[in-house]
Design a protein around this motif. Structure first.
Motif, PDB file in Angstrom:
ATOM      1  N   SER A   1       0.854  -1.184   0.000  1.00 27.16           N
ATOM      2  CA  SER A   1       0.000   0.000   0.000  1.00 27.16           C
ATOM      3  C   SER A   1       0.892   1.236   0.000  1.00 27.16           C
ATOM      4  O   SER A   1       1.828   1.341   0.792  1.00 27.16           O
ATOM      5  CB  SER A   1      -0.901   0.004   1.233  1.00 27.16           C
ATOM      6  N   ASP A   2       0.614   2.163  -0.904  1.00 25.88           N
ATOM      7  CA  ASP A   2       1.417   3.367  -1.007  1.00 25.88           C
ATOM      8  C   ASP A   2       0.957   4.402   0.028  1.00 25.88           C
ATOM      9  O   ASP A   2      -0.175   4.360   0.496  1.00 25.88           O
ATOM     10  CB  ASP A   2       1.292   3.951  -2.418  1.00 25.88           C
ATOM     11  N   PHE A   3       1.873   5.320   0.385  1.00 24.52           N
ATOM     12  CA  PHE A   3       1.494   6.423   1.262  1.00 24.52           C
ATOM     13  C   PHE A   3       0.479   7.322   0.556  1.00 24.52           C
ATOM     14  O   PHE A   3       0.566   7.533  -0.651  1.00 24.52           O
ATOM     15  CB  PHE A   3       2.732   7.242   1.639  1.00 24.52           C
ATOM     16  N   GLN A   4      -0.455   7.864   1.323  1.00 24.10           N
ATOM     17  CA  GLN A   4      -1.472   8.739   0.756  1.00 24.10           C
ATOM     18  C   GLN A   4      -1.583   9.986   1.629  1.00 24.10           C
ATOM     19  O   GLN A   4      -1.509   9.907   2.852  1.00 24.10           O
ATOM     20  CB  GLN A   4      -2.824   8.012   0.671  1.00 24.10           C
ATOM     21  N   VAL A   5      -1.694  11.130   0.974  1.00 30.26           N
ATOM     22  CA  VAL A   5      -1.611  12.419   1.660  1.00 30.26           C
ATOM     23  C   VAL A   5      -2.920  13.176   1.521  1.00 30.26           C
ATOM     24  O   VAL A   5      -3.469  13.269   0.420  1.00 30.26           O
ATOM     25  CB  VAL A   5      -0.441  13.256   1.080  1.00 30.26           C
ATOM     26  N   ARG A   6      -3.394  13.729   2.620  1.00 30.16           N
ATOM     27  CA  ARG A   6      -4.596  14.563   2.603  1.00 30.16           C
ATOM     28  C   ARG A   6      -4.198  15.970   2.181  1.00 30.16           C
ATOM     29  O   ARG A   6      -3.196  16.517   2.643  1.00 30.16           O
ATOM     30  CB  ARG A   6      -5.250  14.615   3.981  1.00 30.16           C
ATOM     31  N   ILE A   7      -5.015  16.574   1.309  1.00 26.61           N
ATOM     32  CA  ILE A   7      -4.710  17.920   0.809  1.00 26.61           C
ATOM     33  C   ILE A   7      -5.920  18.844   0.988  1.00 26.61           C
ATOM     34  O   ILE A   7      -6.135  19.757   0.198  1.00 26.61           O
ATOM     35  CB  ILE A   7      -4.296  17.863  -0.671  1.00 26.61           C
ATOM     36  N   ASP A   8      -6.682  18.613   2.046  1.00 29.85           N
ATOM     37  CA  ASP A   8      -7.863  19.443   2.281  1.00 29.85           C
ATOM     38  C   ASP A   8      -7.503  20.913   2.393  1.00 29.85           C
ATOM     39  O   ASP A   8      -8.248  21.788   1.925  1.00 29.85           O
ATOM     40  CB  ASP A   8      -8.565  18.997   3.570  1.00 29.85           C
ATOM     41  N   ASN A   9      -6.351  21.195   3.038  1.00 28.38           N
ATOM     42  CA  ASN A   9      -5.977  22.580   3.331  1.00 28.38           C
ATOM     43  C   ASN A   9      -4.851  23.081   2.439  1.00 28.38           C
ATOM     44  O   ASN A   9      -4.129  23.997   2.824  1.00 28.38           O
ATOM     45  CB  ASN A   9      -5.562  22.699   4.801  1.00 28.38           C
ATOM     46  N   VAL A  10      -4.689  22.484   1.261  1.00 27.95           N
ATOM     47  CA  VAL A  10      -3.667  22.944   0.318  1.00 27.95           C
ATOM     48  C   VAL A  10      -4.402  23.581  -0.853  1.00 27.95           C
ATOM     49  O   VAL A  10      -4.847  22.885  -1.767  1.00 27.95           O
ATOM     50  CB  VAL A  10      -2.765  21.777  -0.154  1.00 27.95           C
TER      51      VAL A  10
END
Length: 652
Positions: free
Chosen positions: A159-168
């Motif tokens: 499983s690859d790392f996944q990043v949240r970008i709600d505040n970008v």
């Protein structure tokens, strides 16, 4: 599995010693066939948990399609770890990559059993089903087959790392436009970007790296990398634990006392400031002195007689280093009897040191001997050669590359280097880490060595040799070694004369005005200046004959390839090779020695005899299939059925 087969469940019950096992009831296997999906998730038996797991796989339709797909198709089942229905918006995750599950290549059918036990039995046995079944009488338990699993999808990818970008903001704006795949939004987004847009970087210089405070993600305008892991499956590091290390129940690692440190002296610099060791490491001298006093080497058992073996090994090494001050360890192995090899590393550390760089790298040098002080040590410089992988796989190479020496072998020349390590132009040597004096048995190389002018001071790259002289030697070895690997013992006199008469280390340094002949070499005028006049008609005839002599000469394949190399490379040895040799691993793993291809091995039944006239570069599709069928008729039939022919690389 035939439905008419029956399942015979037999179990042992507590009974007198003279009784026999009581057979259980027989059940027919005319039961449903069940597909299965092994998810890397914790799925409970509740309806909500199962429904959620199916939704994460894309729904029931996609699960059925993946289960019905052919096992050879690349299609798989995508498992997404993020639930779309619970997102705050479409831009919550920037780099969301699914894990791909695939059908098991080989069918491994298994039976699903339903086991009924009195209530509380399994809990009383600590969840051990086998113990629970054995704890109740036969009439109190019931085991019934309910289905056969005949199709399975398994997930083995990472499983690859996944990043949240709600505040970008910048990343969200990018996804809302390009991510929507709507032309109007994309066009509006592109037109809103100024020619010199600094906004994605505007807050980077203002970031304060303070581990105690959280930096709002809105301060970082650059989106994260689209993918962190570049591979789908974990990398195999081939980790091998220290055989002398043990781990206690508390998790603490300790090393057994039988581990003996060798304290090998290493010189890491080639400059004038580097000091040459005159004796063994003080700690090693102290251990050896204690062994002389007590008769037991520190850290070893008296019953192992390690000190006695060490003394015998030292006696052999003293004689060897008296004859030859610089040795390659693989050559020394043949001088030491097998029962003394356990003490060889300690013995070598007591009589020699090593350079970690330079022309004597990977050799053991007698204490007090500095090969930088005299050109007489030039003959002990090492040159490393390696046959390219694509050439090793050829059928001809499999016949002509000798098997590497065993880990423990006996030299055929008592007290000296085994003759099979020498390169004489007639055989491929055992080991391709070659010292100059092992190469000088080849007449052309001996001719070059006889006319060399040594440098006044050795360099780290070429030692005592001038670069041009070393290039000549390398060219001759690479050409002849490549021919020998391919079964060609008739070397081109024209090429060898060119190598011995080279004026430059690289062809790019030659005069641009000089004309090139058919083989891309210098004009005949250069030969007249160096080695006398050559009849041009004879040279042309030799040049034409050369095209017939070369086994692997395909200039169309790559115009930049140097056909003189014949698929052989030279240079410094790989660090992996040095590490493997230092750890006394099996020599079959060494990259410095080309291996026999398993596909082209010679069998006693005669099926692997190769037609000398067969050339893979010019063979037709039928010729290649015919060669394959002699070794694997099933594969040949499959290729003949699925392929219409081959397209050569030069025609792509």
């Amino acid at each position: 599995m035939d439905k008419s087969m029956a399942l015979d469940l037999t179990r042992e019950v507590s009974a007198p010693s003279d009784s026999v096992g009581v057979p259980a009831k027989e059940y027919t296997l005319d039961i449903p066939r069940l597909p299965s999906v092994e998810l890397p998730l914790k799925v409970s038996g509740s309806q909500e948990s199962v429904v959620k797991a199916v939704q994460m796989c894309g729904g029931l339709t996609k699960v059925k399609k993946a289960l019905n797909a052919h096992k050879d198709t690349p299609e798989g089942l995508e498992l997404r770890l993020n639930d779309d229905n619970k997102r705050d918006g479409p831009n919550t995750f920037f780099n969301e990559h699914p894990i791909i599950g695939r059908l098991v290549p080989q069918r491994d059918e298994s039976i699903v059993m339903k086991v009924s036990l009195p209530q509380g039995t399994l809990q009383a046995c600590g969840g051990n089903l086998q113990k629970a079944i054995a704890s109740v009488p036969p009439n109190k338990s019931k085991i019934v087959p309910v289905g056969i699993v005949n199709n399975t999808i398994r997930f083995r990818e990472m499983s690859d790392f996944q990043v949240r970008i709600d505040n970008v903001p910048s990343a969200c704006e990018f996804n809302e436009s390009l991510g929507s795949l709507e032309w109007e939004r994309i066009q509006q987004y592109v037109q809103s970007i100024p020619d010199q847009d600094t906004r994605p970087f505007e807050n980077i210089n203002n970031l304060v790296v303070d581990r105690t405070s959280q930096i709002p993600s809105s301060d970082f305008q650059l989106p994260p990398p689209p993918r962190f892991s570049m591979v789908n499956i974990p990398f195999v590091y081939r980790f091998r634990a220290n055989p002398y290390a043990t781990k206690s129940s508390s998790g603490e690692s300790t090393v057994r006392g039988t581990y003996l440190k060798n304290y090998q002296q290493l010189v890491h610099s080639f400059g004038d400031e580097a000091e040459i060791p005159l004796a063994a490491h003080p700690s090693l001298q102290e251990d050896y002195q204690k062994a002389q006093e007590t008769g037991v080497y520190p850290g070893s058992n008296k019953d192992s007689k390690f000190y006695e073996k060490l003394d015998q090994c030292l006696s052999i090494l003293h004689e060897a280093f008296a004859k030859r001050p610089i040795w390659v360890k693989r050559h020394i192995d043949g001088l030491i009897p097998q029962d003394l090899h356990v003490s060889l590393k300690i013995a070598l550390s007591l009589v020699s040191y090593r350079f970690t760089k330079g022309p004597w790298r990977n050799t053991y040098i007698k204490f007090g001997v500095d090969p930088r002080t005299s050109a007489e040590y030039a003959k002990y410089q090492t040159e490393y050669f390696k046959v390219e992988g694509k050439l090793q796989k050829s059928l001809l190479a499999a016949k002509n590359i000798p098997q590497p020496p065993a880990k423990y072998y006996v030299s055929n020349k008592p007290g000296d280097i085994d003759s099979r390590f020498y390169f004489d132009g007639a055989q491929v040597p055992w080991y391709l880490m070659l010292q100059i004096d092992l190469l000088s048995h080849e007449p052309n190389i001996a001719e070059v060595c006889a006319s060399v002018t040594y440098l006044k001071k050795p360099t780290e790259l070429t030692g005592w040799f001038q670069e041009l002289d070393l290039t000549k030697i390398r060219k001759i070895v690479k050409y002849e070694l490549g021919c020998l690997v391919q079964g060609n013992t008739q070397f081109s006199e024209y090429k060898l004369k060119f190598f011995k008469s080279m004026l430059y280390t690289k062809e790019s340094m030659m005069n641009k005005e000089s004309s090139a002949d058919a083989d891309g070499d210098v004009s005949m005028a250069d030969f007249e200046d160096v080695g006398g006049k050559i009849d041009k008609a004879q040279t042309k005839e030799q040049g034409n004959k050369l095209q017939d002599d070369d086994v692997d000469d395909n200039d169309d394949e790559d115009e930049n390839d140097d056909d003189d190399d014949n698929g052989v490379e030279s240079g410094e040895p790989d660090d992996v090779v040095l590490e493997q040799e230092e750890n006394d691993m099996d020599d079959e793993d060494f990259e410095a020695q080309p291996q026999k291809s398993e596909f082209g091995r010679n069998e006693s039944n005669g099926h692997d005899q190769i037609n000398p006239a067969f050339d893979i570069t010019t063979a037709s599709f039928e010729d290649i299939i015919s060669q394959i069928s002699q070794r694997d008729s099933v594969t040949a039939a499959k290729l003949r059925k699925n392929l219409d022919g081959f397209i050569f690389e030069s025609e792509l």
